[in-house]
Design an enzyme around this catalytic site. Structure first.
Site, PDB file in Angstrom:
ATOM      1  N   HIS A  17      28.791  68.790  71.119  1.00  0.00           N
ATOM      2  CA  HIS A  17      29.522  69.597  69.624  1.00  0.00           C
ATOM      3  C   HIS A  17      30.584  68.841  69.647  1.00  0.00           C
ATOM      4  O   HIS A  17      31.489  69.658  68.771  1.00  0.00           O
ATOM      5  CB  HIS A  17      29.452  70.795  69.461  1.00  0.00           C
ATOM      6  N   LYS A  46      50.321  50.479  61.460  1.00  0.00           N
ATOM      7  CA  LYS A  46      48.432  50.791  61.649  1.00  0.00           C
ATOM      8  C   LYS A  46      48.259  49.547  62.400  1.00  0.00           C
ATOM      9  O   LYS A  46      48.187  48.504  62.056  1.00  0.00           O
ATOM     10  CB  LYS A  46      48.187  50.920  60.469  1.00  0.00           C
ATOM     11  N   GLU A  87      34.578  50.129  62.481  1.00  0.00           N
ATOM     12  CA  GLU A  87      33.637  50.370  61.357  1.00  0.00           C
ATOM     13  C   GLU A  87      32.648  49.258  60.621  1.00  0.00           C
ATOM     14  O   GLU A  87      31.795  50.247  59.760  1.00  0.00           O
ATOM     15  CB  GLU A  87      35.077  50.631  59.872  1.00  0.00           C
ATOM     16  N   SER A 108      47.698  47.196  57.992  1.00  0.00           N
ATOM     17  CA  SER A 108      47.911  48.235  56.675  1.00  0.00           C
ATOM     18  C   SER A 108      48.887  46.851  55.882  1.00  0.00           C
ATOM     19  O   SER A 108      49.685  46.629  56.545  1.00  0.00           O
ATOM     20  CB  SER A 108      47.948  49.209  56.833  1.00  0.00           C
TER      21      SER A 108
END
Ligand code: ARG
Length: 471
Positions: free
Chosen positions: A165, A292, A299, A286
């Site tokens: 979970h 970043k 992704e 970024s």
């Protein structure tokens, strides 16, 4: 791609019964050469084998077959050197090559298509192409598996929290987690190898749909092309695309696995987890936020999974309403199949390059393991060892967890007196089990997370991989 001057309808290889030229838009709309030219190598190999077989059964003379095979070889060189002119008017890869053969070697070229149809020809080409694609993909899977074994070996004793979970559950080792990924890929490789057996059967000889009156030696053609067998029914041979659907289903499963792995990599690289670092060369920055470092590769793999699922649906839907035998619908099989292979090959390559080069942050993983009462089950198991029933032990430990939670500390930080207040059977030896390392080491059974078990599975897997040579 140029428009060959085939505007005279009789100039088409099938133009005999037509009295007007194909509508220009319809010509474009029905053509597949824009994408099926990718099959040129398989188309030429299939034609060479067909010609050789025709000569061996006496339908062609040896000289005719030799002229055809020579011409096809020259066409392959033209294509590979960029000298070949692909023509939309010639519709598809098959007729582009056949028309060029006739231009090159004259009348004899017109004999190649004896006892054959584009229907069994295209089915043969796709099967040959997919067989090679599967072999290359199996190679990538094996490479990735080897990388995972190295990583798992390096990190076989690195403790991290295991989750259910997405809540801290029990300590596991990072090596064990990497071996879970290995097992997913092992099933993927098994499935692809099994799928390959059904891909690798020869349709040629089915001709348009009914077979042919020429005494073709289909077994010979199959041997020449490396097929394991021959499709046993001509109607089925030209209309079956199960193998493409089955392959795409295998591919969808592999992408699903890579997507799950991607999701974990993305979570683990976040500042909140900080379990791992991916090499800079697989990440991007970024344009606005200087801090970043984005995990673009995982992704993108996660995102690309969707298109492969889409291709599976497209192929299933393509086939669902088709009567036997061949229908032009089938031309729509190629783009989803090609894109599935390309997407999968790229994703596997990226992961095989990237994942084995990740760096772990063992201190962060250990601290995280300590913060979520990951060893609560171990305390319960300890009490079971001292004679308590598991349900009662569960209850006792639940109360200890509540106390530790109120204190903001781990179970291992409670004093012996505090623990004994919950159950007097607890002794000082409990602390060895309450550490994450002790907890992981205790799971010393087949398939368990104990470092010795992880190493044993790695050794077994290495032996297995040494025995599998992806053909
Ligand atoms: N380009 C066609 C395809 O991809 C080749 C087979 C065409 N056969 C036919 N009878 N029109 O399926």
């Amino acid at each position: 791609m140029s428009q060959h001057d085939d505007s005279n309808p009789a100039a088409k290889l099938w133009g005999g019964r037509f009295s007007e030229a194909t509508d220009a838009f319809v010509e474009e709309f029905t053509a597949s050469v824009g994408f099926d030219r990718r099959l040129y190598g398989q188309d030429i190999a299939g034609s060479m084998a067909h010609a050789e077989m025709l000569a061996s059964v006496g339908v062609l003379t040896k000289q005719e077959a030799a002229a055809i095979i020579g011409g096809l070889g020259a066409i392959r060189e033209e294509i590979e050197s960029g000298a070949f002119t692909w023509s939309v008017a010639r519709e598809d890869v098959h007729m582009n090559i056949e028309a060029r053969l006739i231009e090159l070697i004259g009348e004899t070229g017109k004999k190649l298509h004896t006892g054959r149809s584009r229907n069994d020809q295209v089915a043969t080409d796709i099967r040959l192409w997919l067989r090679d694609a599967i072999d290359a993909l199996l190679g990538q899977i094996r490479r990735y598996q080897h990388g995972l074994l190295d990583l798992a070996e390096r990190e076989h004793a690195t403790v991290m929290p295991g989750f259910t979970h997405l809540q801290t559950a029990q300590p596991v080792t990072f090596g064990h987690h990497m071996m879970a990924w290995y097992e997913m890929l092992e099933r993927d490789a098994e499935r692809l190898a099994d799928c390959r057996r059904r891909v690798n059967r020869l349709p040629l000889g089915a001709a348009a749909l009914a077979g042919t009156g020429y005494p073709l030696d289909r077994e010979l053609t199959a041997r020449l092309l490396g097929f394991d067998g021959v499709c046993r029914n001509s109607l089925d041979a030209v209309s079956d695309r199960d193998f493409a659907i089955e392959f795409t289903a295998c591919a969808a499963l592999i992408m699903m696995h890579l997507s799950r792995q991607a999701e974990e990599l993305i979570l683990w690289t976040s500042a909140q987890f900080a379990f791992i670092d991916l090499p800079d060369r697989y990440c991007t920055g970024s344009s606005i936020m200087p801090q970043k470092k984005n995990p673009d590769v995982p992704e993108l793999v996660r995102g690309k999974t969707g298109r492969v699922y889409g291709h599976l649906m497209a192929l299933l839907t393509l086939m669902k309403g088709q009567p036997l035998a061949y229908n032009k619908d089938n031309q729509e099989d190629k783009e989803p199949l090609f894109d599935t292979v390309d997407t999968l090959a790229g994703s596997l390559r990226a992961f095989a390059d990237m994942v084995p080069n990740l760096q772990t942050n063992p201190a962060n993983m250990l601290a995280s393991t300590r913060s979520g009462f990951a060893t609560a089950t171990d305390l319960a198991d300890y009490l079971v060892g001292r004679g308590l029933a598991f349900r009662d032990a569960h209850e006792v430990v639940g109360r200890a967890v509540r106390l530790a939670g109120e204190r903001g500390c781990d179970l291992a930080d409670l004093t012996l007196e505090e623990l004994r207040a919950f159950d007097s059977r607890i002794d000082a030896d409990v602390y060895a089990l309450l550490t994450p390392e002790g907890s992981a080491a205790a799971r010393d059974l087949l398939g368990g997370t104990a470092p010795v078990q992880v190493l044993a599975r790695i050794a077994e897997a290495r032996e297995h991989l040494a025995g599998t040579h992806s053909r």
